[in-house]
Design a protein around this motif. Structure first.
Motif, PDB file in Angstrom:
ATOM      1  N   SER A 108       0.739  -1.239   0.099  1.00  0.00           N
ATOM      2  CA  SER A 108       0.140  -0.187  -0.034  1.00  0.00           C
ATOM      3  C   SER A 108       0.802   1.273  -0.123  1.00  0.00           C
ATOM      4  O   SER A 108       0.578   2.203  -0.602  1.00  0.00           O
ATOM      5  N   THR A 164       2.243   1.608  -3.572  1.00  0.00           N
ATOM      6  CA  THR A 164       1.267   1.862  -4.746  1.00  0.00           C
ATOM      7  C   THR A 164       0.683   3.115  -4.355  1.00  0.00           C
ATOM      8  O   THR A 164      -0.145   4.033  -5.278  1.00  0.00           O
ATOM      9  N   THR A 165       0.286   3.527  -2.933  1.00  0.00           N
ATOM     10  CA  THR A 165      -0.413   4.736  -2.817  1.00  0.00           C
ATOM     11  C   THR A 165       0.272   6.031  -2.074  1.00  0.00           C
ATOM     12  O   THR A 165      -0.381   6.844  -1.660  1.00  0.00           O
ATOM     13  N   LEU A 201      -1.209   6.676   1.410  1.00  0.00           N
ATOM     14  CA  LEU A 201      -2.111   7.353   1.505  1.00  0.00           C
ATOM     15  C   LEU A 201      -3.405   6.339   1.707  1.00  0.00           C
ATOM     16  O   LEU A 201      -4.315   6.434   2.442  1.00  0.00           O
ATOM     17  N   GLY A 202      -3.088   4.972   1.349  1.00  0.00           N
ATOM     18  CA  GLY A 202      -4.153   3.906   1.402  1.00  0.00           C
ATOM     19  C   GLY A 202      -3.791   3.208   2.756  1.00  0.00           C
ATOM     20  O   GLY A 202      -4.637   2.508   3.270  1.00  0.00           O
TER      21      GLY A 202
END
Length: 189
Positions: free
Chosen positions: A129, A132-133, A136-137
């Motif tokens: 996470s 990839t984010t 933020l995720g």
């Protein structure tokens, strides 16, 4: 049957430490203080007020810290060995066996093993996470982990056999995911 139920209780609480270290310990403390579950001899400290206040404080700090991006990744590096220790302690606290060696052995293998596997899985999920984010995720994952820890701990206390089945299913799913990931990344030569 009592041994099986105590193993189910210990396994459920220990697996919960893979999501959050202190939540299952706090809920076990509350349950022992109310007489819903009884720890084995030598673990009566779990039903004390000082343990309650220490575990409550640790739970609040842990939950709050997991909502800070990248601090949560740092916490995962220290949470893995701590969850194994907490899982071992919780299983050992409730498994009623006459032999201390067998009691601690079951605690380490059943409790520490399940806690470590689940913590490793959630750590990898948070790492993915973060990648990839850009972090933020991660609060979404933290919320899921908090809910899972409270839910599984509660189920373990009140319905230990259901908790055993849930943990077995979760570990089976985790092993399958890891095996699939390993087969994707390791290509035959």
């Amino acid at each position: 049957m009592e041994l099986f139920l105590s193993i189910c209780l210990g396994l459920g609480l220990s697996a919960s430490t893979g999501f959050r270290i202190f939540v299952p310990m706090l809920l076990a403390n509350i349950a022992t203080m109310n007489g819903w579950i009884t720890p084995t001899e030598g673990f009566a400290w779990l039903a004390t007020w000082p343990a309650f206040f220490a575990l409550l404080t640790a739970t609040i700090v842990e939950i709050g810290a997991y909502y800070i991006p990248f601090i949560d990744n740092l916490l995962d590096t220290i949470a893995t060995p701590l969850s194994v220790a907490a899982g071992t302690l919780l299983t050992t606290s409730f498994v009623e066996v006459d032999s201390p060696v067998l009691q601690w052995g079951l605690g380490l293998i059943v409790g520490g093993g399940s806690a470590g596997l689940i913590q490793a899985g959630t750590g990898l999920l948070r790492l993915a996470s973060s990648k990839t984010t850009v972090g933020l995720g991660n609060p979404v994952i933290s919320t899921f982990e908090n809910i899972a820890s409270f839910f599984l701990s509660g189920i373990a206390i009140f319905l230990p056999i259901i908790a055993f089945l849930l943990v077995a299913g979760l570990l089976w799913w985790l092993f399958r995911r890891i095996d699939r990931w390993r087969k994707k990344t390791v290509q035959p030569q």
